[in-house]
Design a protein around this motif. Structure first.
Motif, PDB file in Angstrom:
ATOM      1  N   VAL A 122       0.865  -1.190   0.000  1.00 49.21           N
ATOM      2  CA  VAL A 122       0.000   0.000   0.000  1.00 49.21           C
ATOM      3  C   VAL A 122       0.899   1.236   0.000  1.00 49.21           C
ATOM      4  O   VAL A 122       2.088   1.148   0.304  1.00 49.21           O
ATOM      5  CB  VAL A 122      -0.939   0.025   1.225  1.00 49.21           C
ATOM      6  N   ASN A 123       0.310   2.388  -0.338  1.00 48.01           N
ATOM      7  CA  ASN A 123       1.119   3.606  -0.480  1.00 48.01           C
ATOM      8  C   ASN A 123       1.072   4.501   0.751  1.00 48.01           C
ATOM      9  O   ASN A 123       1.193   5.721   0.649  1.00 48.01           O
ATOM     10  CB  ASN A 123       0.681   4.395  -1.722  1.00 48.01           C
ATOM     11  N   HIS A 124       0.895   3.900   1.912  1.00 43.18           N
ATOM     12  CA  HIS A 124       0.934   4.666   3.161  1.00 43.18           C
ATOM     13  C   HIS A 124       1.651   3.835   4.213  1.00 43.18           C
ATOM     14  O   HIS A 124       1.940   2.652   4.002  1.00 43.18           O
ATOM     15  CB  HIS A 124      -0.478   5.031   3.634  1.00 43.18           C
ATOM     16  N   THR A 125       1.962   4.446   5.338  1.00 46.48           N
ATOM     17  CA  THR A 125       2.639   3.742   6.425  1.00 46.48           C
ATOM     18  C   THR A 125       1.826   2.524   6.851  1.00 46.48           C
ATOM     19  O   THR A 125       0.617   2.615   7.034  1.00 46.48           O
ATOM     20  CB  THR A 125       2.837   4.676   7.630  1.00 46.48           C
ATOM     21  N   THR A 126       2.504   1.402   7.001  1.00 41.02           N
ATOM     22  CA  THR A 126       1.800   0.170   7.346  1.00 41.02           C
ATOM     23  C   THR A 126       2.673  -0.700   8.238  1.00 41.02           C
ATOM     24  O   THR A 126       3.875  -0.448   8.396  1.00 41.02           O
ATOM     25  CB  THR A 126       1.413  -0.596   6.069  1.00 41.02           C
ATOM     26  N   ILE A 127       2.084  -1.735   8.800  1.00 35.03           N
ATOM     27  CA  ILE A 127       2.791  -2.613   9.739  1.00 35.03           C
ATOM     28  C   ILE A 127       3.866  -3.421   9.023  1.00 35.03           C
ATOM     29  O   ILE A 127       3.667  -3.945   7.933  1.00 35.03           O
ATOM     30  CB  ILE A 127       1.794  -3.555  10.435  1.00 35.03           C
ATOM     31  N   MET A 128       5.035  -3.501   9.657  1.00 34.90           N
ATOM     32  CA  MET A 128       6.122  -4.349   9.185  1.00 34.90           C
ATOM     33  C   MET A 128       5.864  -5.770   9.699  1.00 34.90           C
ATOM     34  O   MET A 128       6.012  -6.051  10.886  1.00 34.90           O
ATOM     35  CB  MET A 128       7.464  -3.838   9.704  1.00 34.90           C
ATOM     36  N   ILE A 129       5.458  -6.665   8.793  1.00 31.93           N
ATOM     37  CA  ILE A 129       5.135  -8.043   9.199  1.00 31.93           C
ATOM     38  C   ILE A 129       6.416  -8.827   9.458  1.00 31.93           C
ATOM     39  O   ILE A 129       6.595  -9.440  10.503  1.00 31.93           O
ATOM     40  CB  ILE A 129       4.276  -8.729   8.120  1.00 31.93           C
ATOM     41  N   SER A 130       7.307  -8.858   8.478  1.00 31.35           N
ATOM     42  CA  SER A 130       8.644  -9.471   8.612  1.00 31.35           C
ATOM     43  C   SER A 130       8.600 -10.862   9.242  1.00 31.35           C
ATOM     44  O   SER A 130       9.226 -11.111  10.272  1.00 31.35           O
ATOM     45  CB  SER A 130       9.579  -8.563   9.419  1.00 31.35           C
TER      46      SER A 130
END
Length: 256
Positions: free
Chosen positions: A231-239
């Protein structure tokens, strides 16, 4: 005269309010921009830190991606076209003079007679072979169910209706052969994945290769690291890696 003074006070107050509103708006804008361009963390429902990836870092990764294919990861055909990357790496390896090894039958009496010593080992497969490659993936419901059953926190769960930025990462380990030694692969339920497997997402194995000078036994497989939603906004780092670690390879060394 009093009316004029009162009117002037009203004008000043209105200007002050306008100034305050403008200041609040500017500060909020700066705050939102800052959040969108800096990583930050917060606690999830289980009290563990959740990291967010900013738009600047995502833009950097996207700009470096050379493969814009969106890979469909479904249970019925394992990792689908994504496994072609493993085959491509294998072809590159074989062109350098490596030999692909078949697993020895360690129950074969003739073989055991010829090898007075057979030792079995388990080693952690943490060797990242080359640079990981970023790819875009969508996952089937079955894959998502399997993944979501193992993550710690609902914030890290994935959906079949979303697209994700992932890393395709070849992994493995190796054993340096001594004079008179021969190595063989063994069943390794904690290795990564192989393209040849079609038994769903629980089948884990590795391929074995012998170096051109016959002095190194290499064990290779791969994993997918799901990094964040595309997505083009800040999002959760799943990693999160899939399959989940730890990663181990079992092998045998025969002294001939």
């Amino acid at each position: 005269m009093e009316r004029i003074k009162t009117y002037n006070k009203i004008i000043v107050n209105m200007k002050n309010k306008h100034f305050i509103y403008s200041l609040v708006f500017i500060l909020l804008t700066i705050g939102l921009y800052s959040c969108d361009n800096e990583d930050y963390t917060e606690n999830n429902s289980n009290g563990k830190n959740i990291e967010y990836i900013n738009t600047a870092e995502k833009a950097r990764v996207l700009a470096q991606m050379t493969d814009t294919t969106v890979y469909e990861i479904r249970a019925e055909d394992n990792f689908g076209d994504l496994t072609k990357k493993f085959k491509s790496k294998e072809e590159e390896l074989l062109s350098q003079g490596y030999t692909k090894l078949e697993r020895l039958d360690l129950e074969n009496l003739d073989l055991l007679k010829a090898a007075p010593s057979v030792k079995k080992y388990t080693v952690e497969a943490v060797w990242s072979i080359g640079e990981p490659e970023h790819v875009k993936c969508v996952f089937s419901s079955k894959f998502c169910d399997e993944f979501n059953s193992k993550v710690d926190g609902e914030e890290l769960r994935i959906s079949s209706k979303k697209r994700y930025i992932c890393e395709w990462r070849p992994i493995g380990t190796f054993y340096n052969l001594k004079t008179g030694e021969r190595a063989s692969a063994m069943a390794s339920p904690k290795a990564g994945y192989l393209p040849s497997k079609r038994d769903g997402f629980t089948e884990r194995e590795y391929e074995a290769y012998l170096s051109p000078n016959a002095t190194q036994f290499q064990m290779r497989s791969f994993l997918i690291r799901i990094k964040w939603e595309d997505v083009n906004h800040t999002t959760i780092m799943i990693s999160q890696n899939f399959p989940f670690g730890p990663f181990e390879c079992n092998y045998a060394v025969l002294s001939l």
